[in-house]
Design an enzyme around this catalytic site. Structure first.
Site, PDB file in Angstrom:
ATOM      1  N   TYR A  71      78.067  40.788  47.444  1.00  0.00           N
ATOM      2  CA  TYR A  71      76.861  40.574  48.246  1.00  0.00           C
ATOM      3  C   TYR A  71      77.183  40.398  49.725  1.00  0.00           C
ATOM      4  O   TYR A  71      76.390  40.785  50.583  1.00  0.00           O
ATOM      5  CB  TYR A  71      76.044  39.391  47.699  1.00  0.00           C
ATOM      6  CG  TYR A  71      75.307  39.817  46.464  1.00  0.00           C
ATOM      7  CD1 TYR A  71      75.745  39.457  45.210  1.00  0.00           C
ATOM      8  CD2 TYR A  71      74.217  40.675  46.562  1.00  0.00           C
ATOM      9  CE1 TYR A  71      75.109  39.910  44.084  1.00  0.00           C
ATOM     10  CE2 TYR A  71      73.569  41.140  45.438  1.00  0.00           C
ATOM     11  CZ  TYR A  71      74.016  40.753  44.197  1.00  0.00           C
ATOM     12  OH  TYR A  71      73.386  41.220  43.086  1.00  0.00           O
ATOM     13  N   HIS A 123      61.829  40.598  44.550  1.00  0.00           N
ATOM     14  CA  HIS A 123      63.176  40.439  43.982  1.00  0.00           C
ATOM     15  C   HIS A 123      64.058  39.584  44.883  1.00  0.00           C
ATOM     16  O   HIS A 123      65.292  39.655  44.810  1.00  0.00           O
ATOM     17  CB  HIS A 123      63.810  41.815  43.725  1.00  0.00           C
ATOM     18  CG  HIS A 123      63.082  42.606  42.695  1.00  0.00           C
ATOM     19  ND1 HIS A 123      63.210  43.966  42.565  1.00  0.00           N
ATOM     20  CD2 HIS A 123      62.179  42.239  41.755  1.00  0.00           C
ATOM     21  CE1 HIS A 123      62.434  44.394  41.574  1.00  0.00           C
ATOM     22  NE2 HIS A 123      61.801  43.385  41.072  1.00  0.00           N
TER      23      HIS A 123
HETATM   24  N1  APR Z   1      61.803  58.917  50.737  1.00  0.00           N
HETATM   25  C1  APR Z   1      60.982  58.635  49.673  1.00  0.00           C
HETATM   26  N2  APR Z   1      61.448  58.360  48.399  1.00  0.00           N
HETATM   27  C2  APR Z   1      62.788  58.396  48.228  1.00  0.00           C
HETATM   28  C3  APR Z   1      63.698  58.701  49.282  1.00  0.00           C
HETATM   29  C4  APR Z   1      63.148  58.967  50.585  1.00  0.00           C
HETATM   30  N3  APR Z   1      63.916  59.265  51.625  1.00  0.00           N
HETATM   31  N4  APR Z   1      64.976  58.664  48.772  1.00  0.00           N
HETATM   32  C5  APR Z   1      64.858  58.329  47.452  1.00  0.00           C
HETATM   33  N5  APR Z   1      63.549  58.176  47.128  1.00  0.00           N
HETATM   34  C6  APR Z   1      62.984  57.750  45.835  1.00  0.00           C
HETATM   35  C7  APR Z   1      63.695  58.285  44.606  1.00  0.00           C
HETATM   36  O1  APR Z   1      63.156  59.528  44.191  1.00  0.00           O
HETATM   37  C8  APR Z   1      63.392  57.184  43.576  1.00  0.00           C
HETATM   38  O2  APR Z   1      62.148  57.440  42.912  1.00  0.00           O
HETATM   39  O3  APR Z   1      63.137  56.348  45.776  1.00  0.00           O
HETATM   40  C9  APR Z   1      63.234  55.917  44.426  1.00  0.00           C
HETATM   41  C10 APR Z   1      64.388  54.920  44.319  1.00  0.00           C
HETATM   42  O4  APR Z   1      64.377  54.419  43.008  1.00  0.00           O
HETATM   43  P1  APR Z   1      65.422  53.284  42.550  1.00  0.00           P
HETATM   44  O5  APR Z   1      66.769  53.631  43.057  1.00  0.00           O
HETATM   45  O6  APR Z   1      65.224  53.119  41.090  1.00  0.00           O
HETATM   46  O7  APR Z   1      64.942  51.993  43.349  1.00  0.00           O
HETATM   47  P2  APR Z   1      63.748  50.976  43.018  1.00  0.00           P
HETATM   48  O8  APR Z   1      62.618  51.653  42.341  1.00  0.00           O
HETATM   49  O9  APR Z   1      63.457  50.244  44.255  1.00  0.00           O
HETATM   50  O10 APR Z   1      64.490  49.995  41.969  1.00  0.00           O
HETATM   51  C11 APR Z   1      63.766  48.900  41.480  1.00  0.00           C
HETATM   52  O11 APR Z   1      65.724  48.096  40.341  1.00  0.00           O
HETATM   53  O12 APR Z   1      67.987  47.739  40.274  1.00  0.00           O
HETATM   54  C12 APR Z   1      66.760  47.135  40.442  1.00  0.00           C
HETATM   55  O13 APR Z   1      66.304  45.131  41.568  1.00  0.00           O
HETATM   56  C13 APR Z   1      66.623  46.461  41.795  1.00  0.00           C
HETATM   57  O14 APR Z   1      64.646  46.331  43.216  1.00  0.00           O
HETATM   58  C14 APR Z   1      65.429  47.193  42.434  1.00  0.00           C
HETATM   59  C15 APR Z   1      64.687  47.727  41.232  1.00  0.00           C
END
Ligand code: APR
Length: 254
Positions: A71, A123
């Protein structure tokens, strides 16, 4: 990546008539600031590390130095990043008649650093660590928050009150969301006219429930994502594209 004109027109129309707007964000909004998402193939954090191996209280108990070091490395990464056009465009969606609230799953502080005031962190956030034992937040010195140049394990500092180990004040797998955060987020979502869901894969519960709660409360949901994450409901619009371009375009058009 062009958006279907009718979708864009409907999104602009809904936003122009909107008085209560909630912007629900995920890791995708910070991707263009150089912060890896979680699930994007290859680039996502979870493509390199096992989330369960880094984001649970169990692993922290087993190896606190590894997790604290991880972290500190992420904090340093966030500190080097800057808010991008998508973070700033959200602030431009507000007007004398349209209130904007941000509900984020992100643990970075890029919304706040872009000047957003009303931000709910579902979160948690990496800005203020807390004690693993007594849960009190703690002000650590800058020295205690420095990442060693090589990265790697760092023994977490101790709580001045109970001598417990410091941990990041974020929600790990298997932990409940901060009660206050979920309560105020879900009540804002139930009351909104429009919810824009930006850069989230919509797989992590209960946060991923929020767009559905908005839809069942009669709001319009606008997804902004580089992938099709829509649920296929009537009041739902998908704007395929990067958060920076798409949110800036919406802010310019309304
Ligand atoms: N613009 C728009 N969307 C984007 C971009 C961009 N430049 N780059 C990536 N994405 C999209 C991807 O297509 C995907 O749907 O962002 C999303 C990211 O998804 P995740 O990586 O799963 O992130 P998130 O949904 O925030 O994860 C939720 O999971 O691991 C836990 O606690 C952690 O808060 C997190 C939670």
């Amino acid at each position: 990546m062009m958006n279907s004109q009718p979708n864009l027109e409907r999104a602009v129309e809904a936003l122009r008539a909107c008085l209560e707007l909630v912007v629900f964000t995920g890791a995708g909004i910070s991707a263009e600031s150089g912060i890896a998402t979680y699930r994007d193939k290859l680039t996502g954090l979870w493509a390199q590390y096992q989330p369960e191996a880094l984001e649970t209280a169990k692993t922290f108990k087993e190896n606190p130095a590894l997790i604290w070091g991880w972290y500190l490395w992420r904090r340093a990464q966030f500190a080097r990043a800057e808010p991008n056009a998508a973070h700033f465009a959200i602030n431009r969606l507000a007007s004398p008649t349209r209130k904007v609230a941000i509900v984020t799953q992100n643990i970075d502080d890029l919304h706040e650093r872009s000047g957003s005031l009303d931000v709910i962190h579902l979160h948690g956030s990496l800005t203020t660590p807390k004690c693993f034992a007594c849960h009190r937040p703690a002000d650590l010195t800058a020295e205690q928050l420095v990442t060693p140049p090589t990265g790697g394990p760092v023994e977490p500092p101790r709580c001045k009150r109970c001598n417990g180990k410091m941990r990041p004040a974020i929600v790990w797998y298997g932990e409940d969301l901060p009660h206050g955060a979920w309560k105020s987020a879900s009540s804002k979502v139930k009351a909104c006219d429009v919810l824009i869901s930006v850069g989230t894969s919509g797989v992590v519960m209960p946060a991923a429930e929020l767009p559905k709660i908005a839809l069942s409360s009669g709001a319009t949901v606008i997804h902004v994502n580089t992938q099709d994450v829509a649920l296929g409901e009537p009041n739902e619009l998908l704007l395929l594209g990067r958060a920076t371009e798409t949110l800036s375009m919406l802010a310019n058009l309304i």
